[in-house]
Scaffold this active site. Sequence first.
Site, PDB file in Angstrom:
ATOM      1  CG  HIS A  99     -12.154  10.649  -9.503  1.00 40.14           C
ATOM      2  ND1 HIS A  99     -11.160  10.377 -10.410  1.00 40.14           N
ATOM      3  CD2 HIS A  99     -11.758  10.098  -8.330  1.00 40.14           C
ATOM      4  CE1 HIS A  99     -10.215   9.671  -9.809  1.00 40.14           C
ATOM      5  NE2 HIS A  99     -10.554   9.487  -8.551  1.00 40.14           N
ATOM      6  CG  ASP A 102     -12.034  12.739 -12.866  1.00 35.13           C
ATOM      7  OD1 ASP A 102     -11.334  13.488 -12.179  1.00 35.13           O
ATOM      8  OD2 ASP A 102     -12.042  11.493 -12.744  1.00 35.13           O
ATOM      9  CD  GLU A 230      -7.355   2.521  -7.000  1.00 35.55           C
ATOM     10  OE1 GLU A 230      -8.433   2.767  -7.575  1.00 35.55           O
ATOM     11  OE2 GLU A 230      -6.313   3.152  -7.215  1.00 35.55           O
ATOM     12  CG  ASP A 294      -7.025   1.642 -11.006  1.00 37.11           C
ATOM     13  OD1 ASP A 294      -8.035   1.212 -11.596  1.00 37.11           O
ATOM     14  OD2 ASP A 294      -7.025   2.721 -10.371  1.00 37.11           O
ATOM     15  CG  ASP A 307      -0.591   7.033 -11.233  1.00 41.12           C
ATOM     16  OD1 ASP A 307      -0.595   5.948 -10.628  1.00 41.12           O
ATOM     17  OD2 ASP A 307      -1.244   8.026 -10.860  1.00 41.12           O
TER      18      ASP A 307
HETATM   19  C1  XLS Z   1      -4.656   7.325  -6.652  1.00 41.14           C
HETATM   20  C2  XLS Z   1      -5.651   6.380  -7.123  1.00 41.14           C
HETATM   21  C3  XLS Z   1      -6.873   7.005  -7.768  1.00 41.14           C
HETATM   22  C4  XLS Z   1      -7.995   6.014  -7.810  1.00 41.14           C
HETATM   23  C5  XLS Z   1      -9.338   6.600  -8.028  1.00 41.14           C
HETATM   24  O1  XLS Z   1      -3.540   6.969  -6.349  1.00 41.14           O
HETATM   25  O2  XLS Z   1      -5.034   5.466  -7.970  1.00 41.14           O
HETATM   26  O3  XLS Z   1      -6.561   7.495  -9.022  1.00 41.14           O
HETATM   27  O4  XLS Z   1      -7.771   5.061  -8.793  1.00 41.14           O
HETATM   28  O5  XLS Z   1      -9.704   7.489  -7.035  1.00 41.14           O
HETATM   29 NI    NI Z   2      -6.016   4.026  -9.106  1.00 43.63          NI
HETATM   30 NI    NI Z   3      -2.820   5.419  -7.813  1.00 49.57          NI
END
Ligand code: XLS
Ligand code: NI
Ligand code: NI
Length: 437
Positions: A99, A102, A230, A294, A307
């Site tokens: 991002h 980041d 996403e 992801d 995550d």
């Molecule tokens: C949050 C998302 C984020 C995206 C990118 O839950 O997974 O990390 O991958 O903005």
């Molecule tokens: Ni993500």
């Molecule tokens: Ni996420």
Amino acid sequence: MYFENIPVIPYEGPNSKNPLAFKYYNPDQVVLGKTMKEHLPFAMAWWHNLCAGGTDMFGRDTADKAFGAEKGTMEHAKAKVDAGFEFMQKLGIEYFCWHDVDIVPEAADIKETNRRLDEISDYILEKMQATGIKCLWGTANMFSNPRFMNGAGSTNSADVYCFAAAQVKKALEITVKLGGKGYVFWGGREGYETLLNTDVKFEQENIANLMRMAVNYGRSIGFQGDFYIEPKPKEPMKHQYDFDAATAIGFLRQYGLDKDFKMNIEANHATLAGHTFQHDLRISAINGMLGSIDANQGDYLLGWDTDEFPFNIYETTLCMYEVLKAGGLTGGFNFDAKNRRPSYTPEDMFHGYILGMDSFALGLIKAAQIIEDGRIDSFIAERYASFHTGIGAKIRSGEATLEELAAYAEEMGAPKLPGSGKQEYLEAVVNNILFFN
Ligand code: XLS
Ligand code: NI
Ligand code: NI
């Protein structure tokens, strides 16, 4: 050097007990005609790996991600680049994702933030050229700053909307500069808490417009990659508009964005939506929109985006089965994953990635075996055999009419029960393949 005590991570095979070695990820090993490295374009997520220190609602950072510099400075931003490239090189990771905020600390004024982005991307580009590491995708963080409390594309404030547009514009420019393969829209706070204050149609139109402007601008500056949505059903908002793949695909088609967009499917988001990871991959794939992944894992006992680094081989196997069937990804496998808060050492960062990469490598091996074994595929083909000939084939050709089918049914009387679904048998086949040496 930020990880002086960590060597380049070798592949040592399943019998190795070395915690800093791959047991399954063997980059040059060929599986179904391609090397593991080709099947699995892994990416490092800048935010979790280089920025997040474990802060949660109840406590501050446990991991030190200062990398010897003062946080919030450009010196720190550069230290993260150095640490990130050393990290990726030691693991043999070929891609990264980021991002805007980041890679640089956000300044009070967007012109200064953009200047910082120019500076850091020059530095990142040098490192990319020196190492051969590439950018998988970029995105703009349009959810952390308080100005985005009501969303970005879905905000009620036209000024905030313009600020979001400015961030998307710059993040696209940096993505193009770094040769990124994709550009992601994760719907951050694009959603709502209550209909008592929300005009859903209005907000969705605005989001679509922002995406359309992004496509037009991106194409005008030479971006040839895919835009990605996403999907995620909730968190931070109660109702997120991009609930799951099916919802996001419908949205893209409604607003004529489907030619430029694909899905970036996150495992933990799919399970939060009440689906399996495999379900959202399949829905994306059959619509020609499986773009990128992801790669992470949720916790079935917790209702949020934990995550975690993926360790569930059953899930990585079924994921790789979908990916192989779809002919691979145009994107890659971005570890949108973080260490658990008590795993706070630099070594833990490596253990997380070794776990994740090995889990996908083993999943790939097992998925290839499922395909080569053929029992699952031949069962599925056989299951629909009644549509291969006679009235079934006519239905498939699209030439049958309702009257004709009704006449057929009357003549037949009651149909026999359809063939058994054999779920237990098929589950045993998968176990047999997973645990067969
Ligand atoms: C949050 C998302 C984020 C995206 C990118 O839950 O997974 O990390 O991958 O903005
Ligand atoms: Ni993500
Ligand atoms: Ni996420």
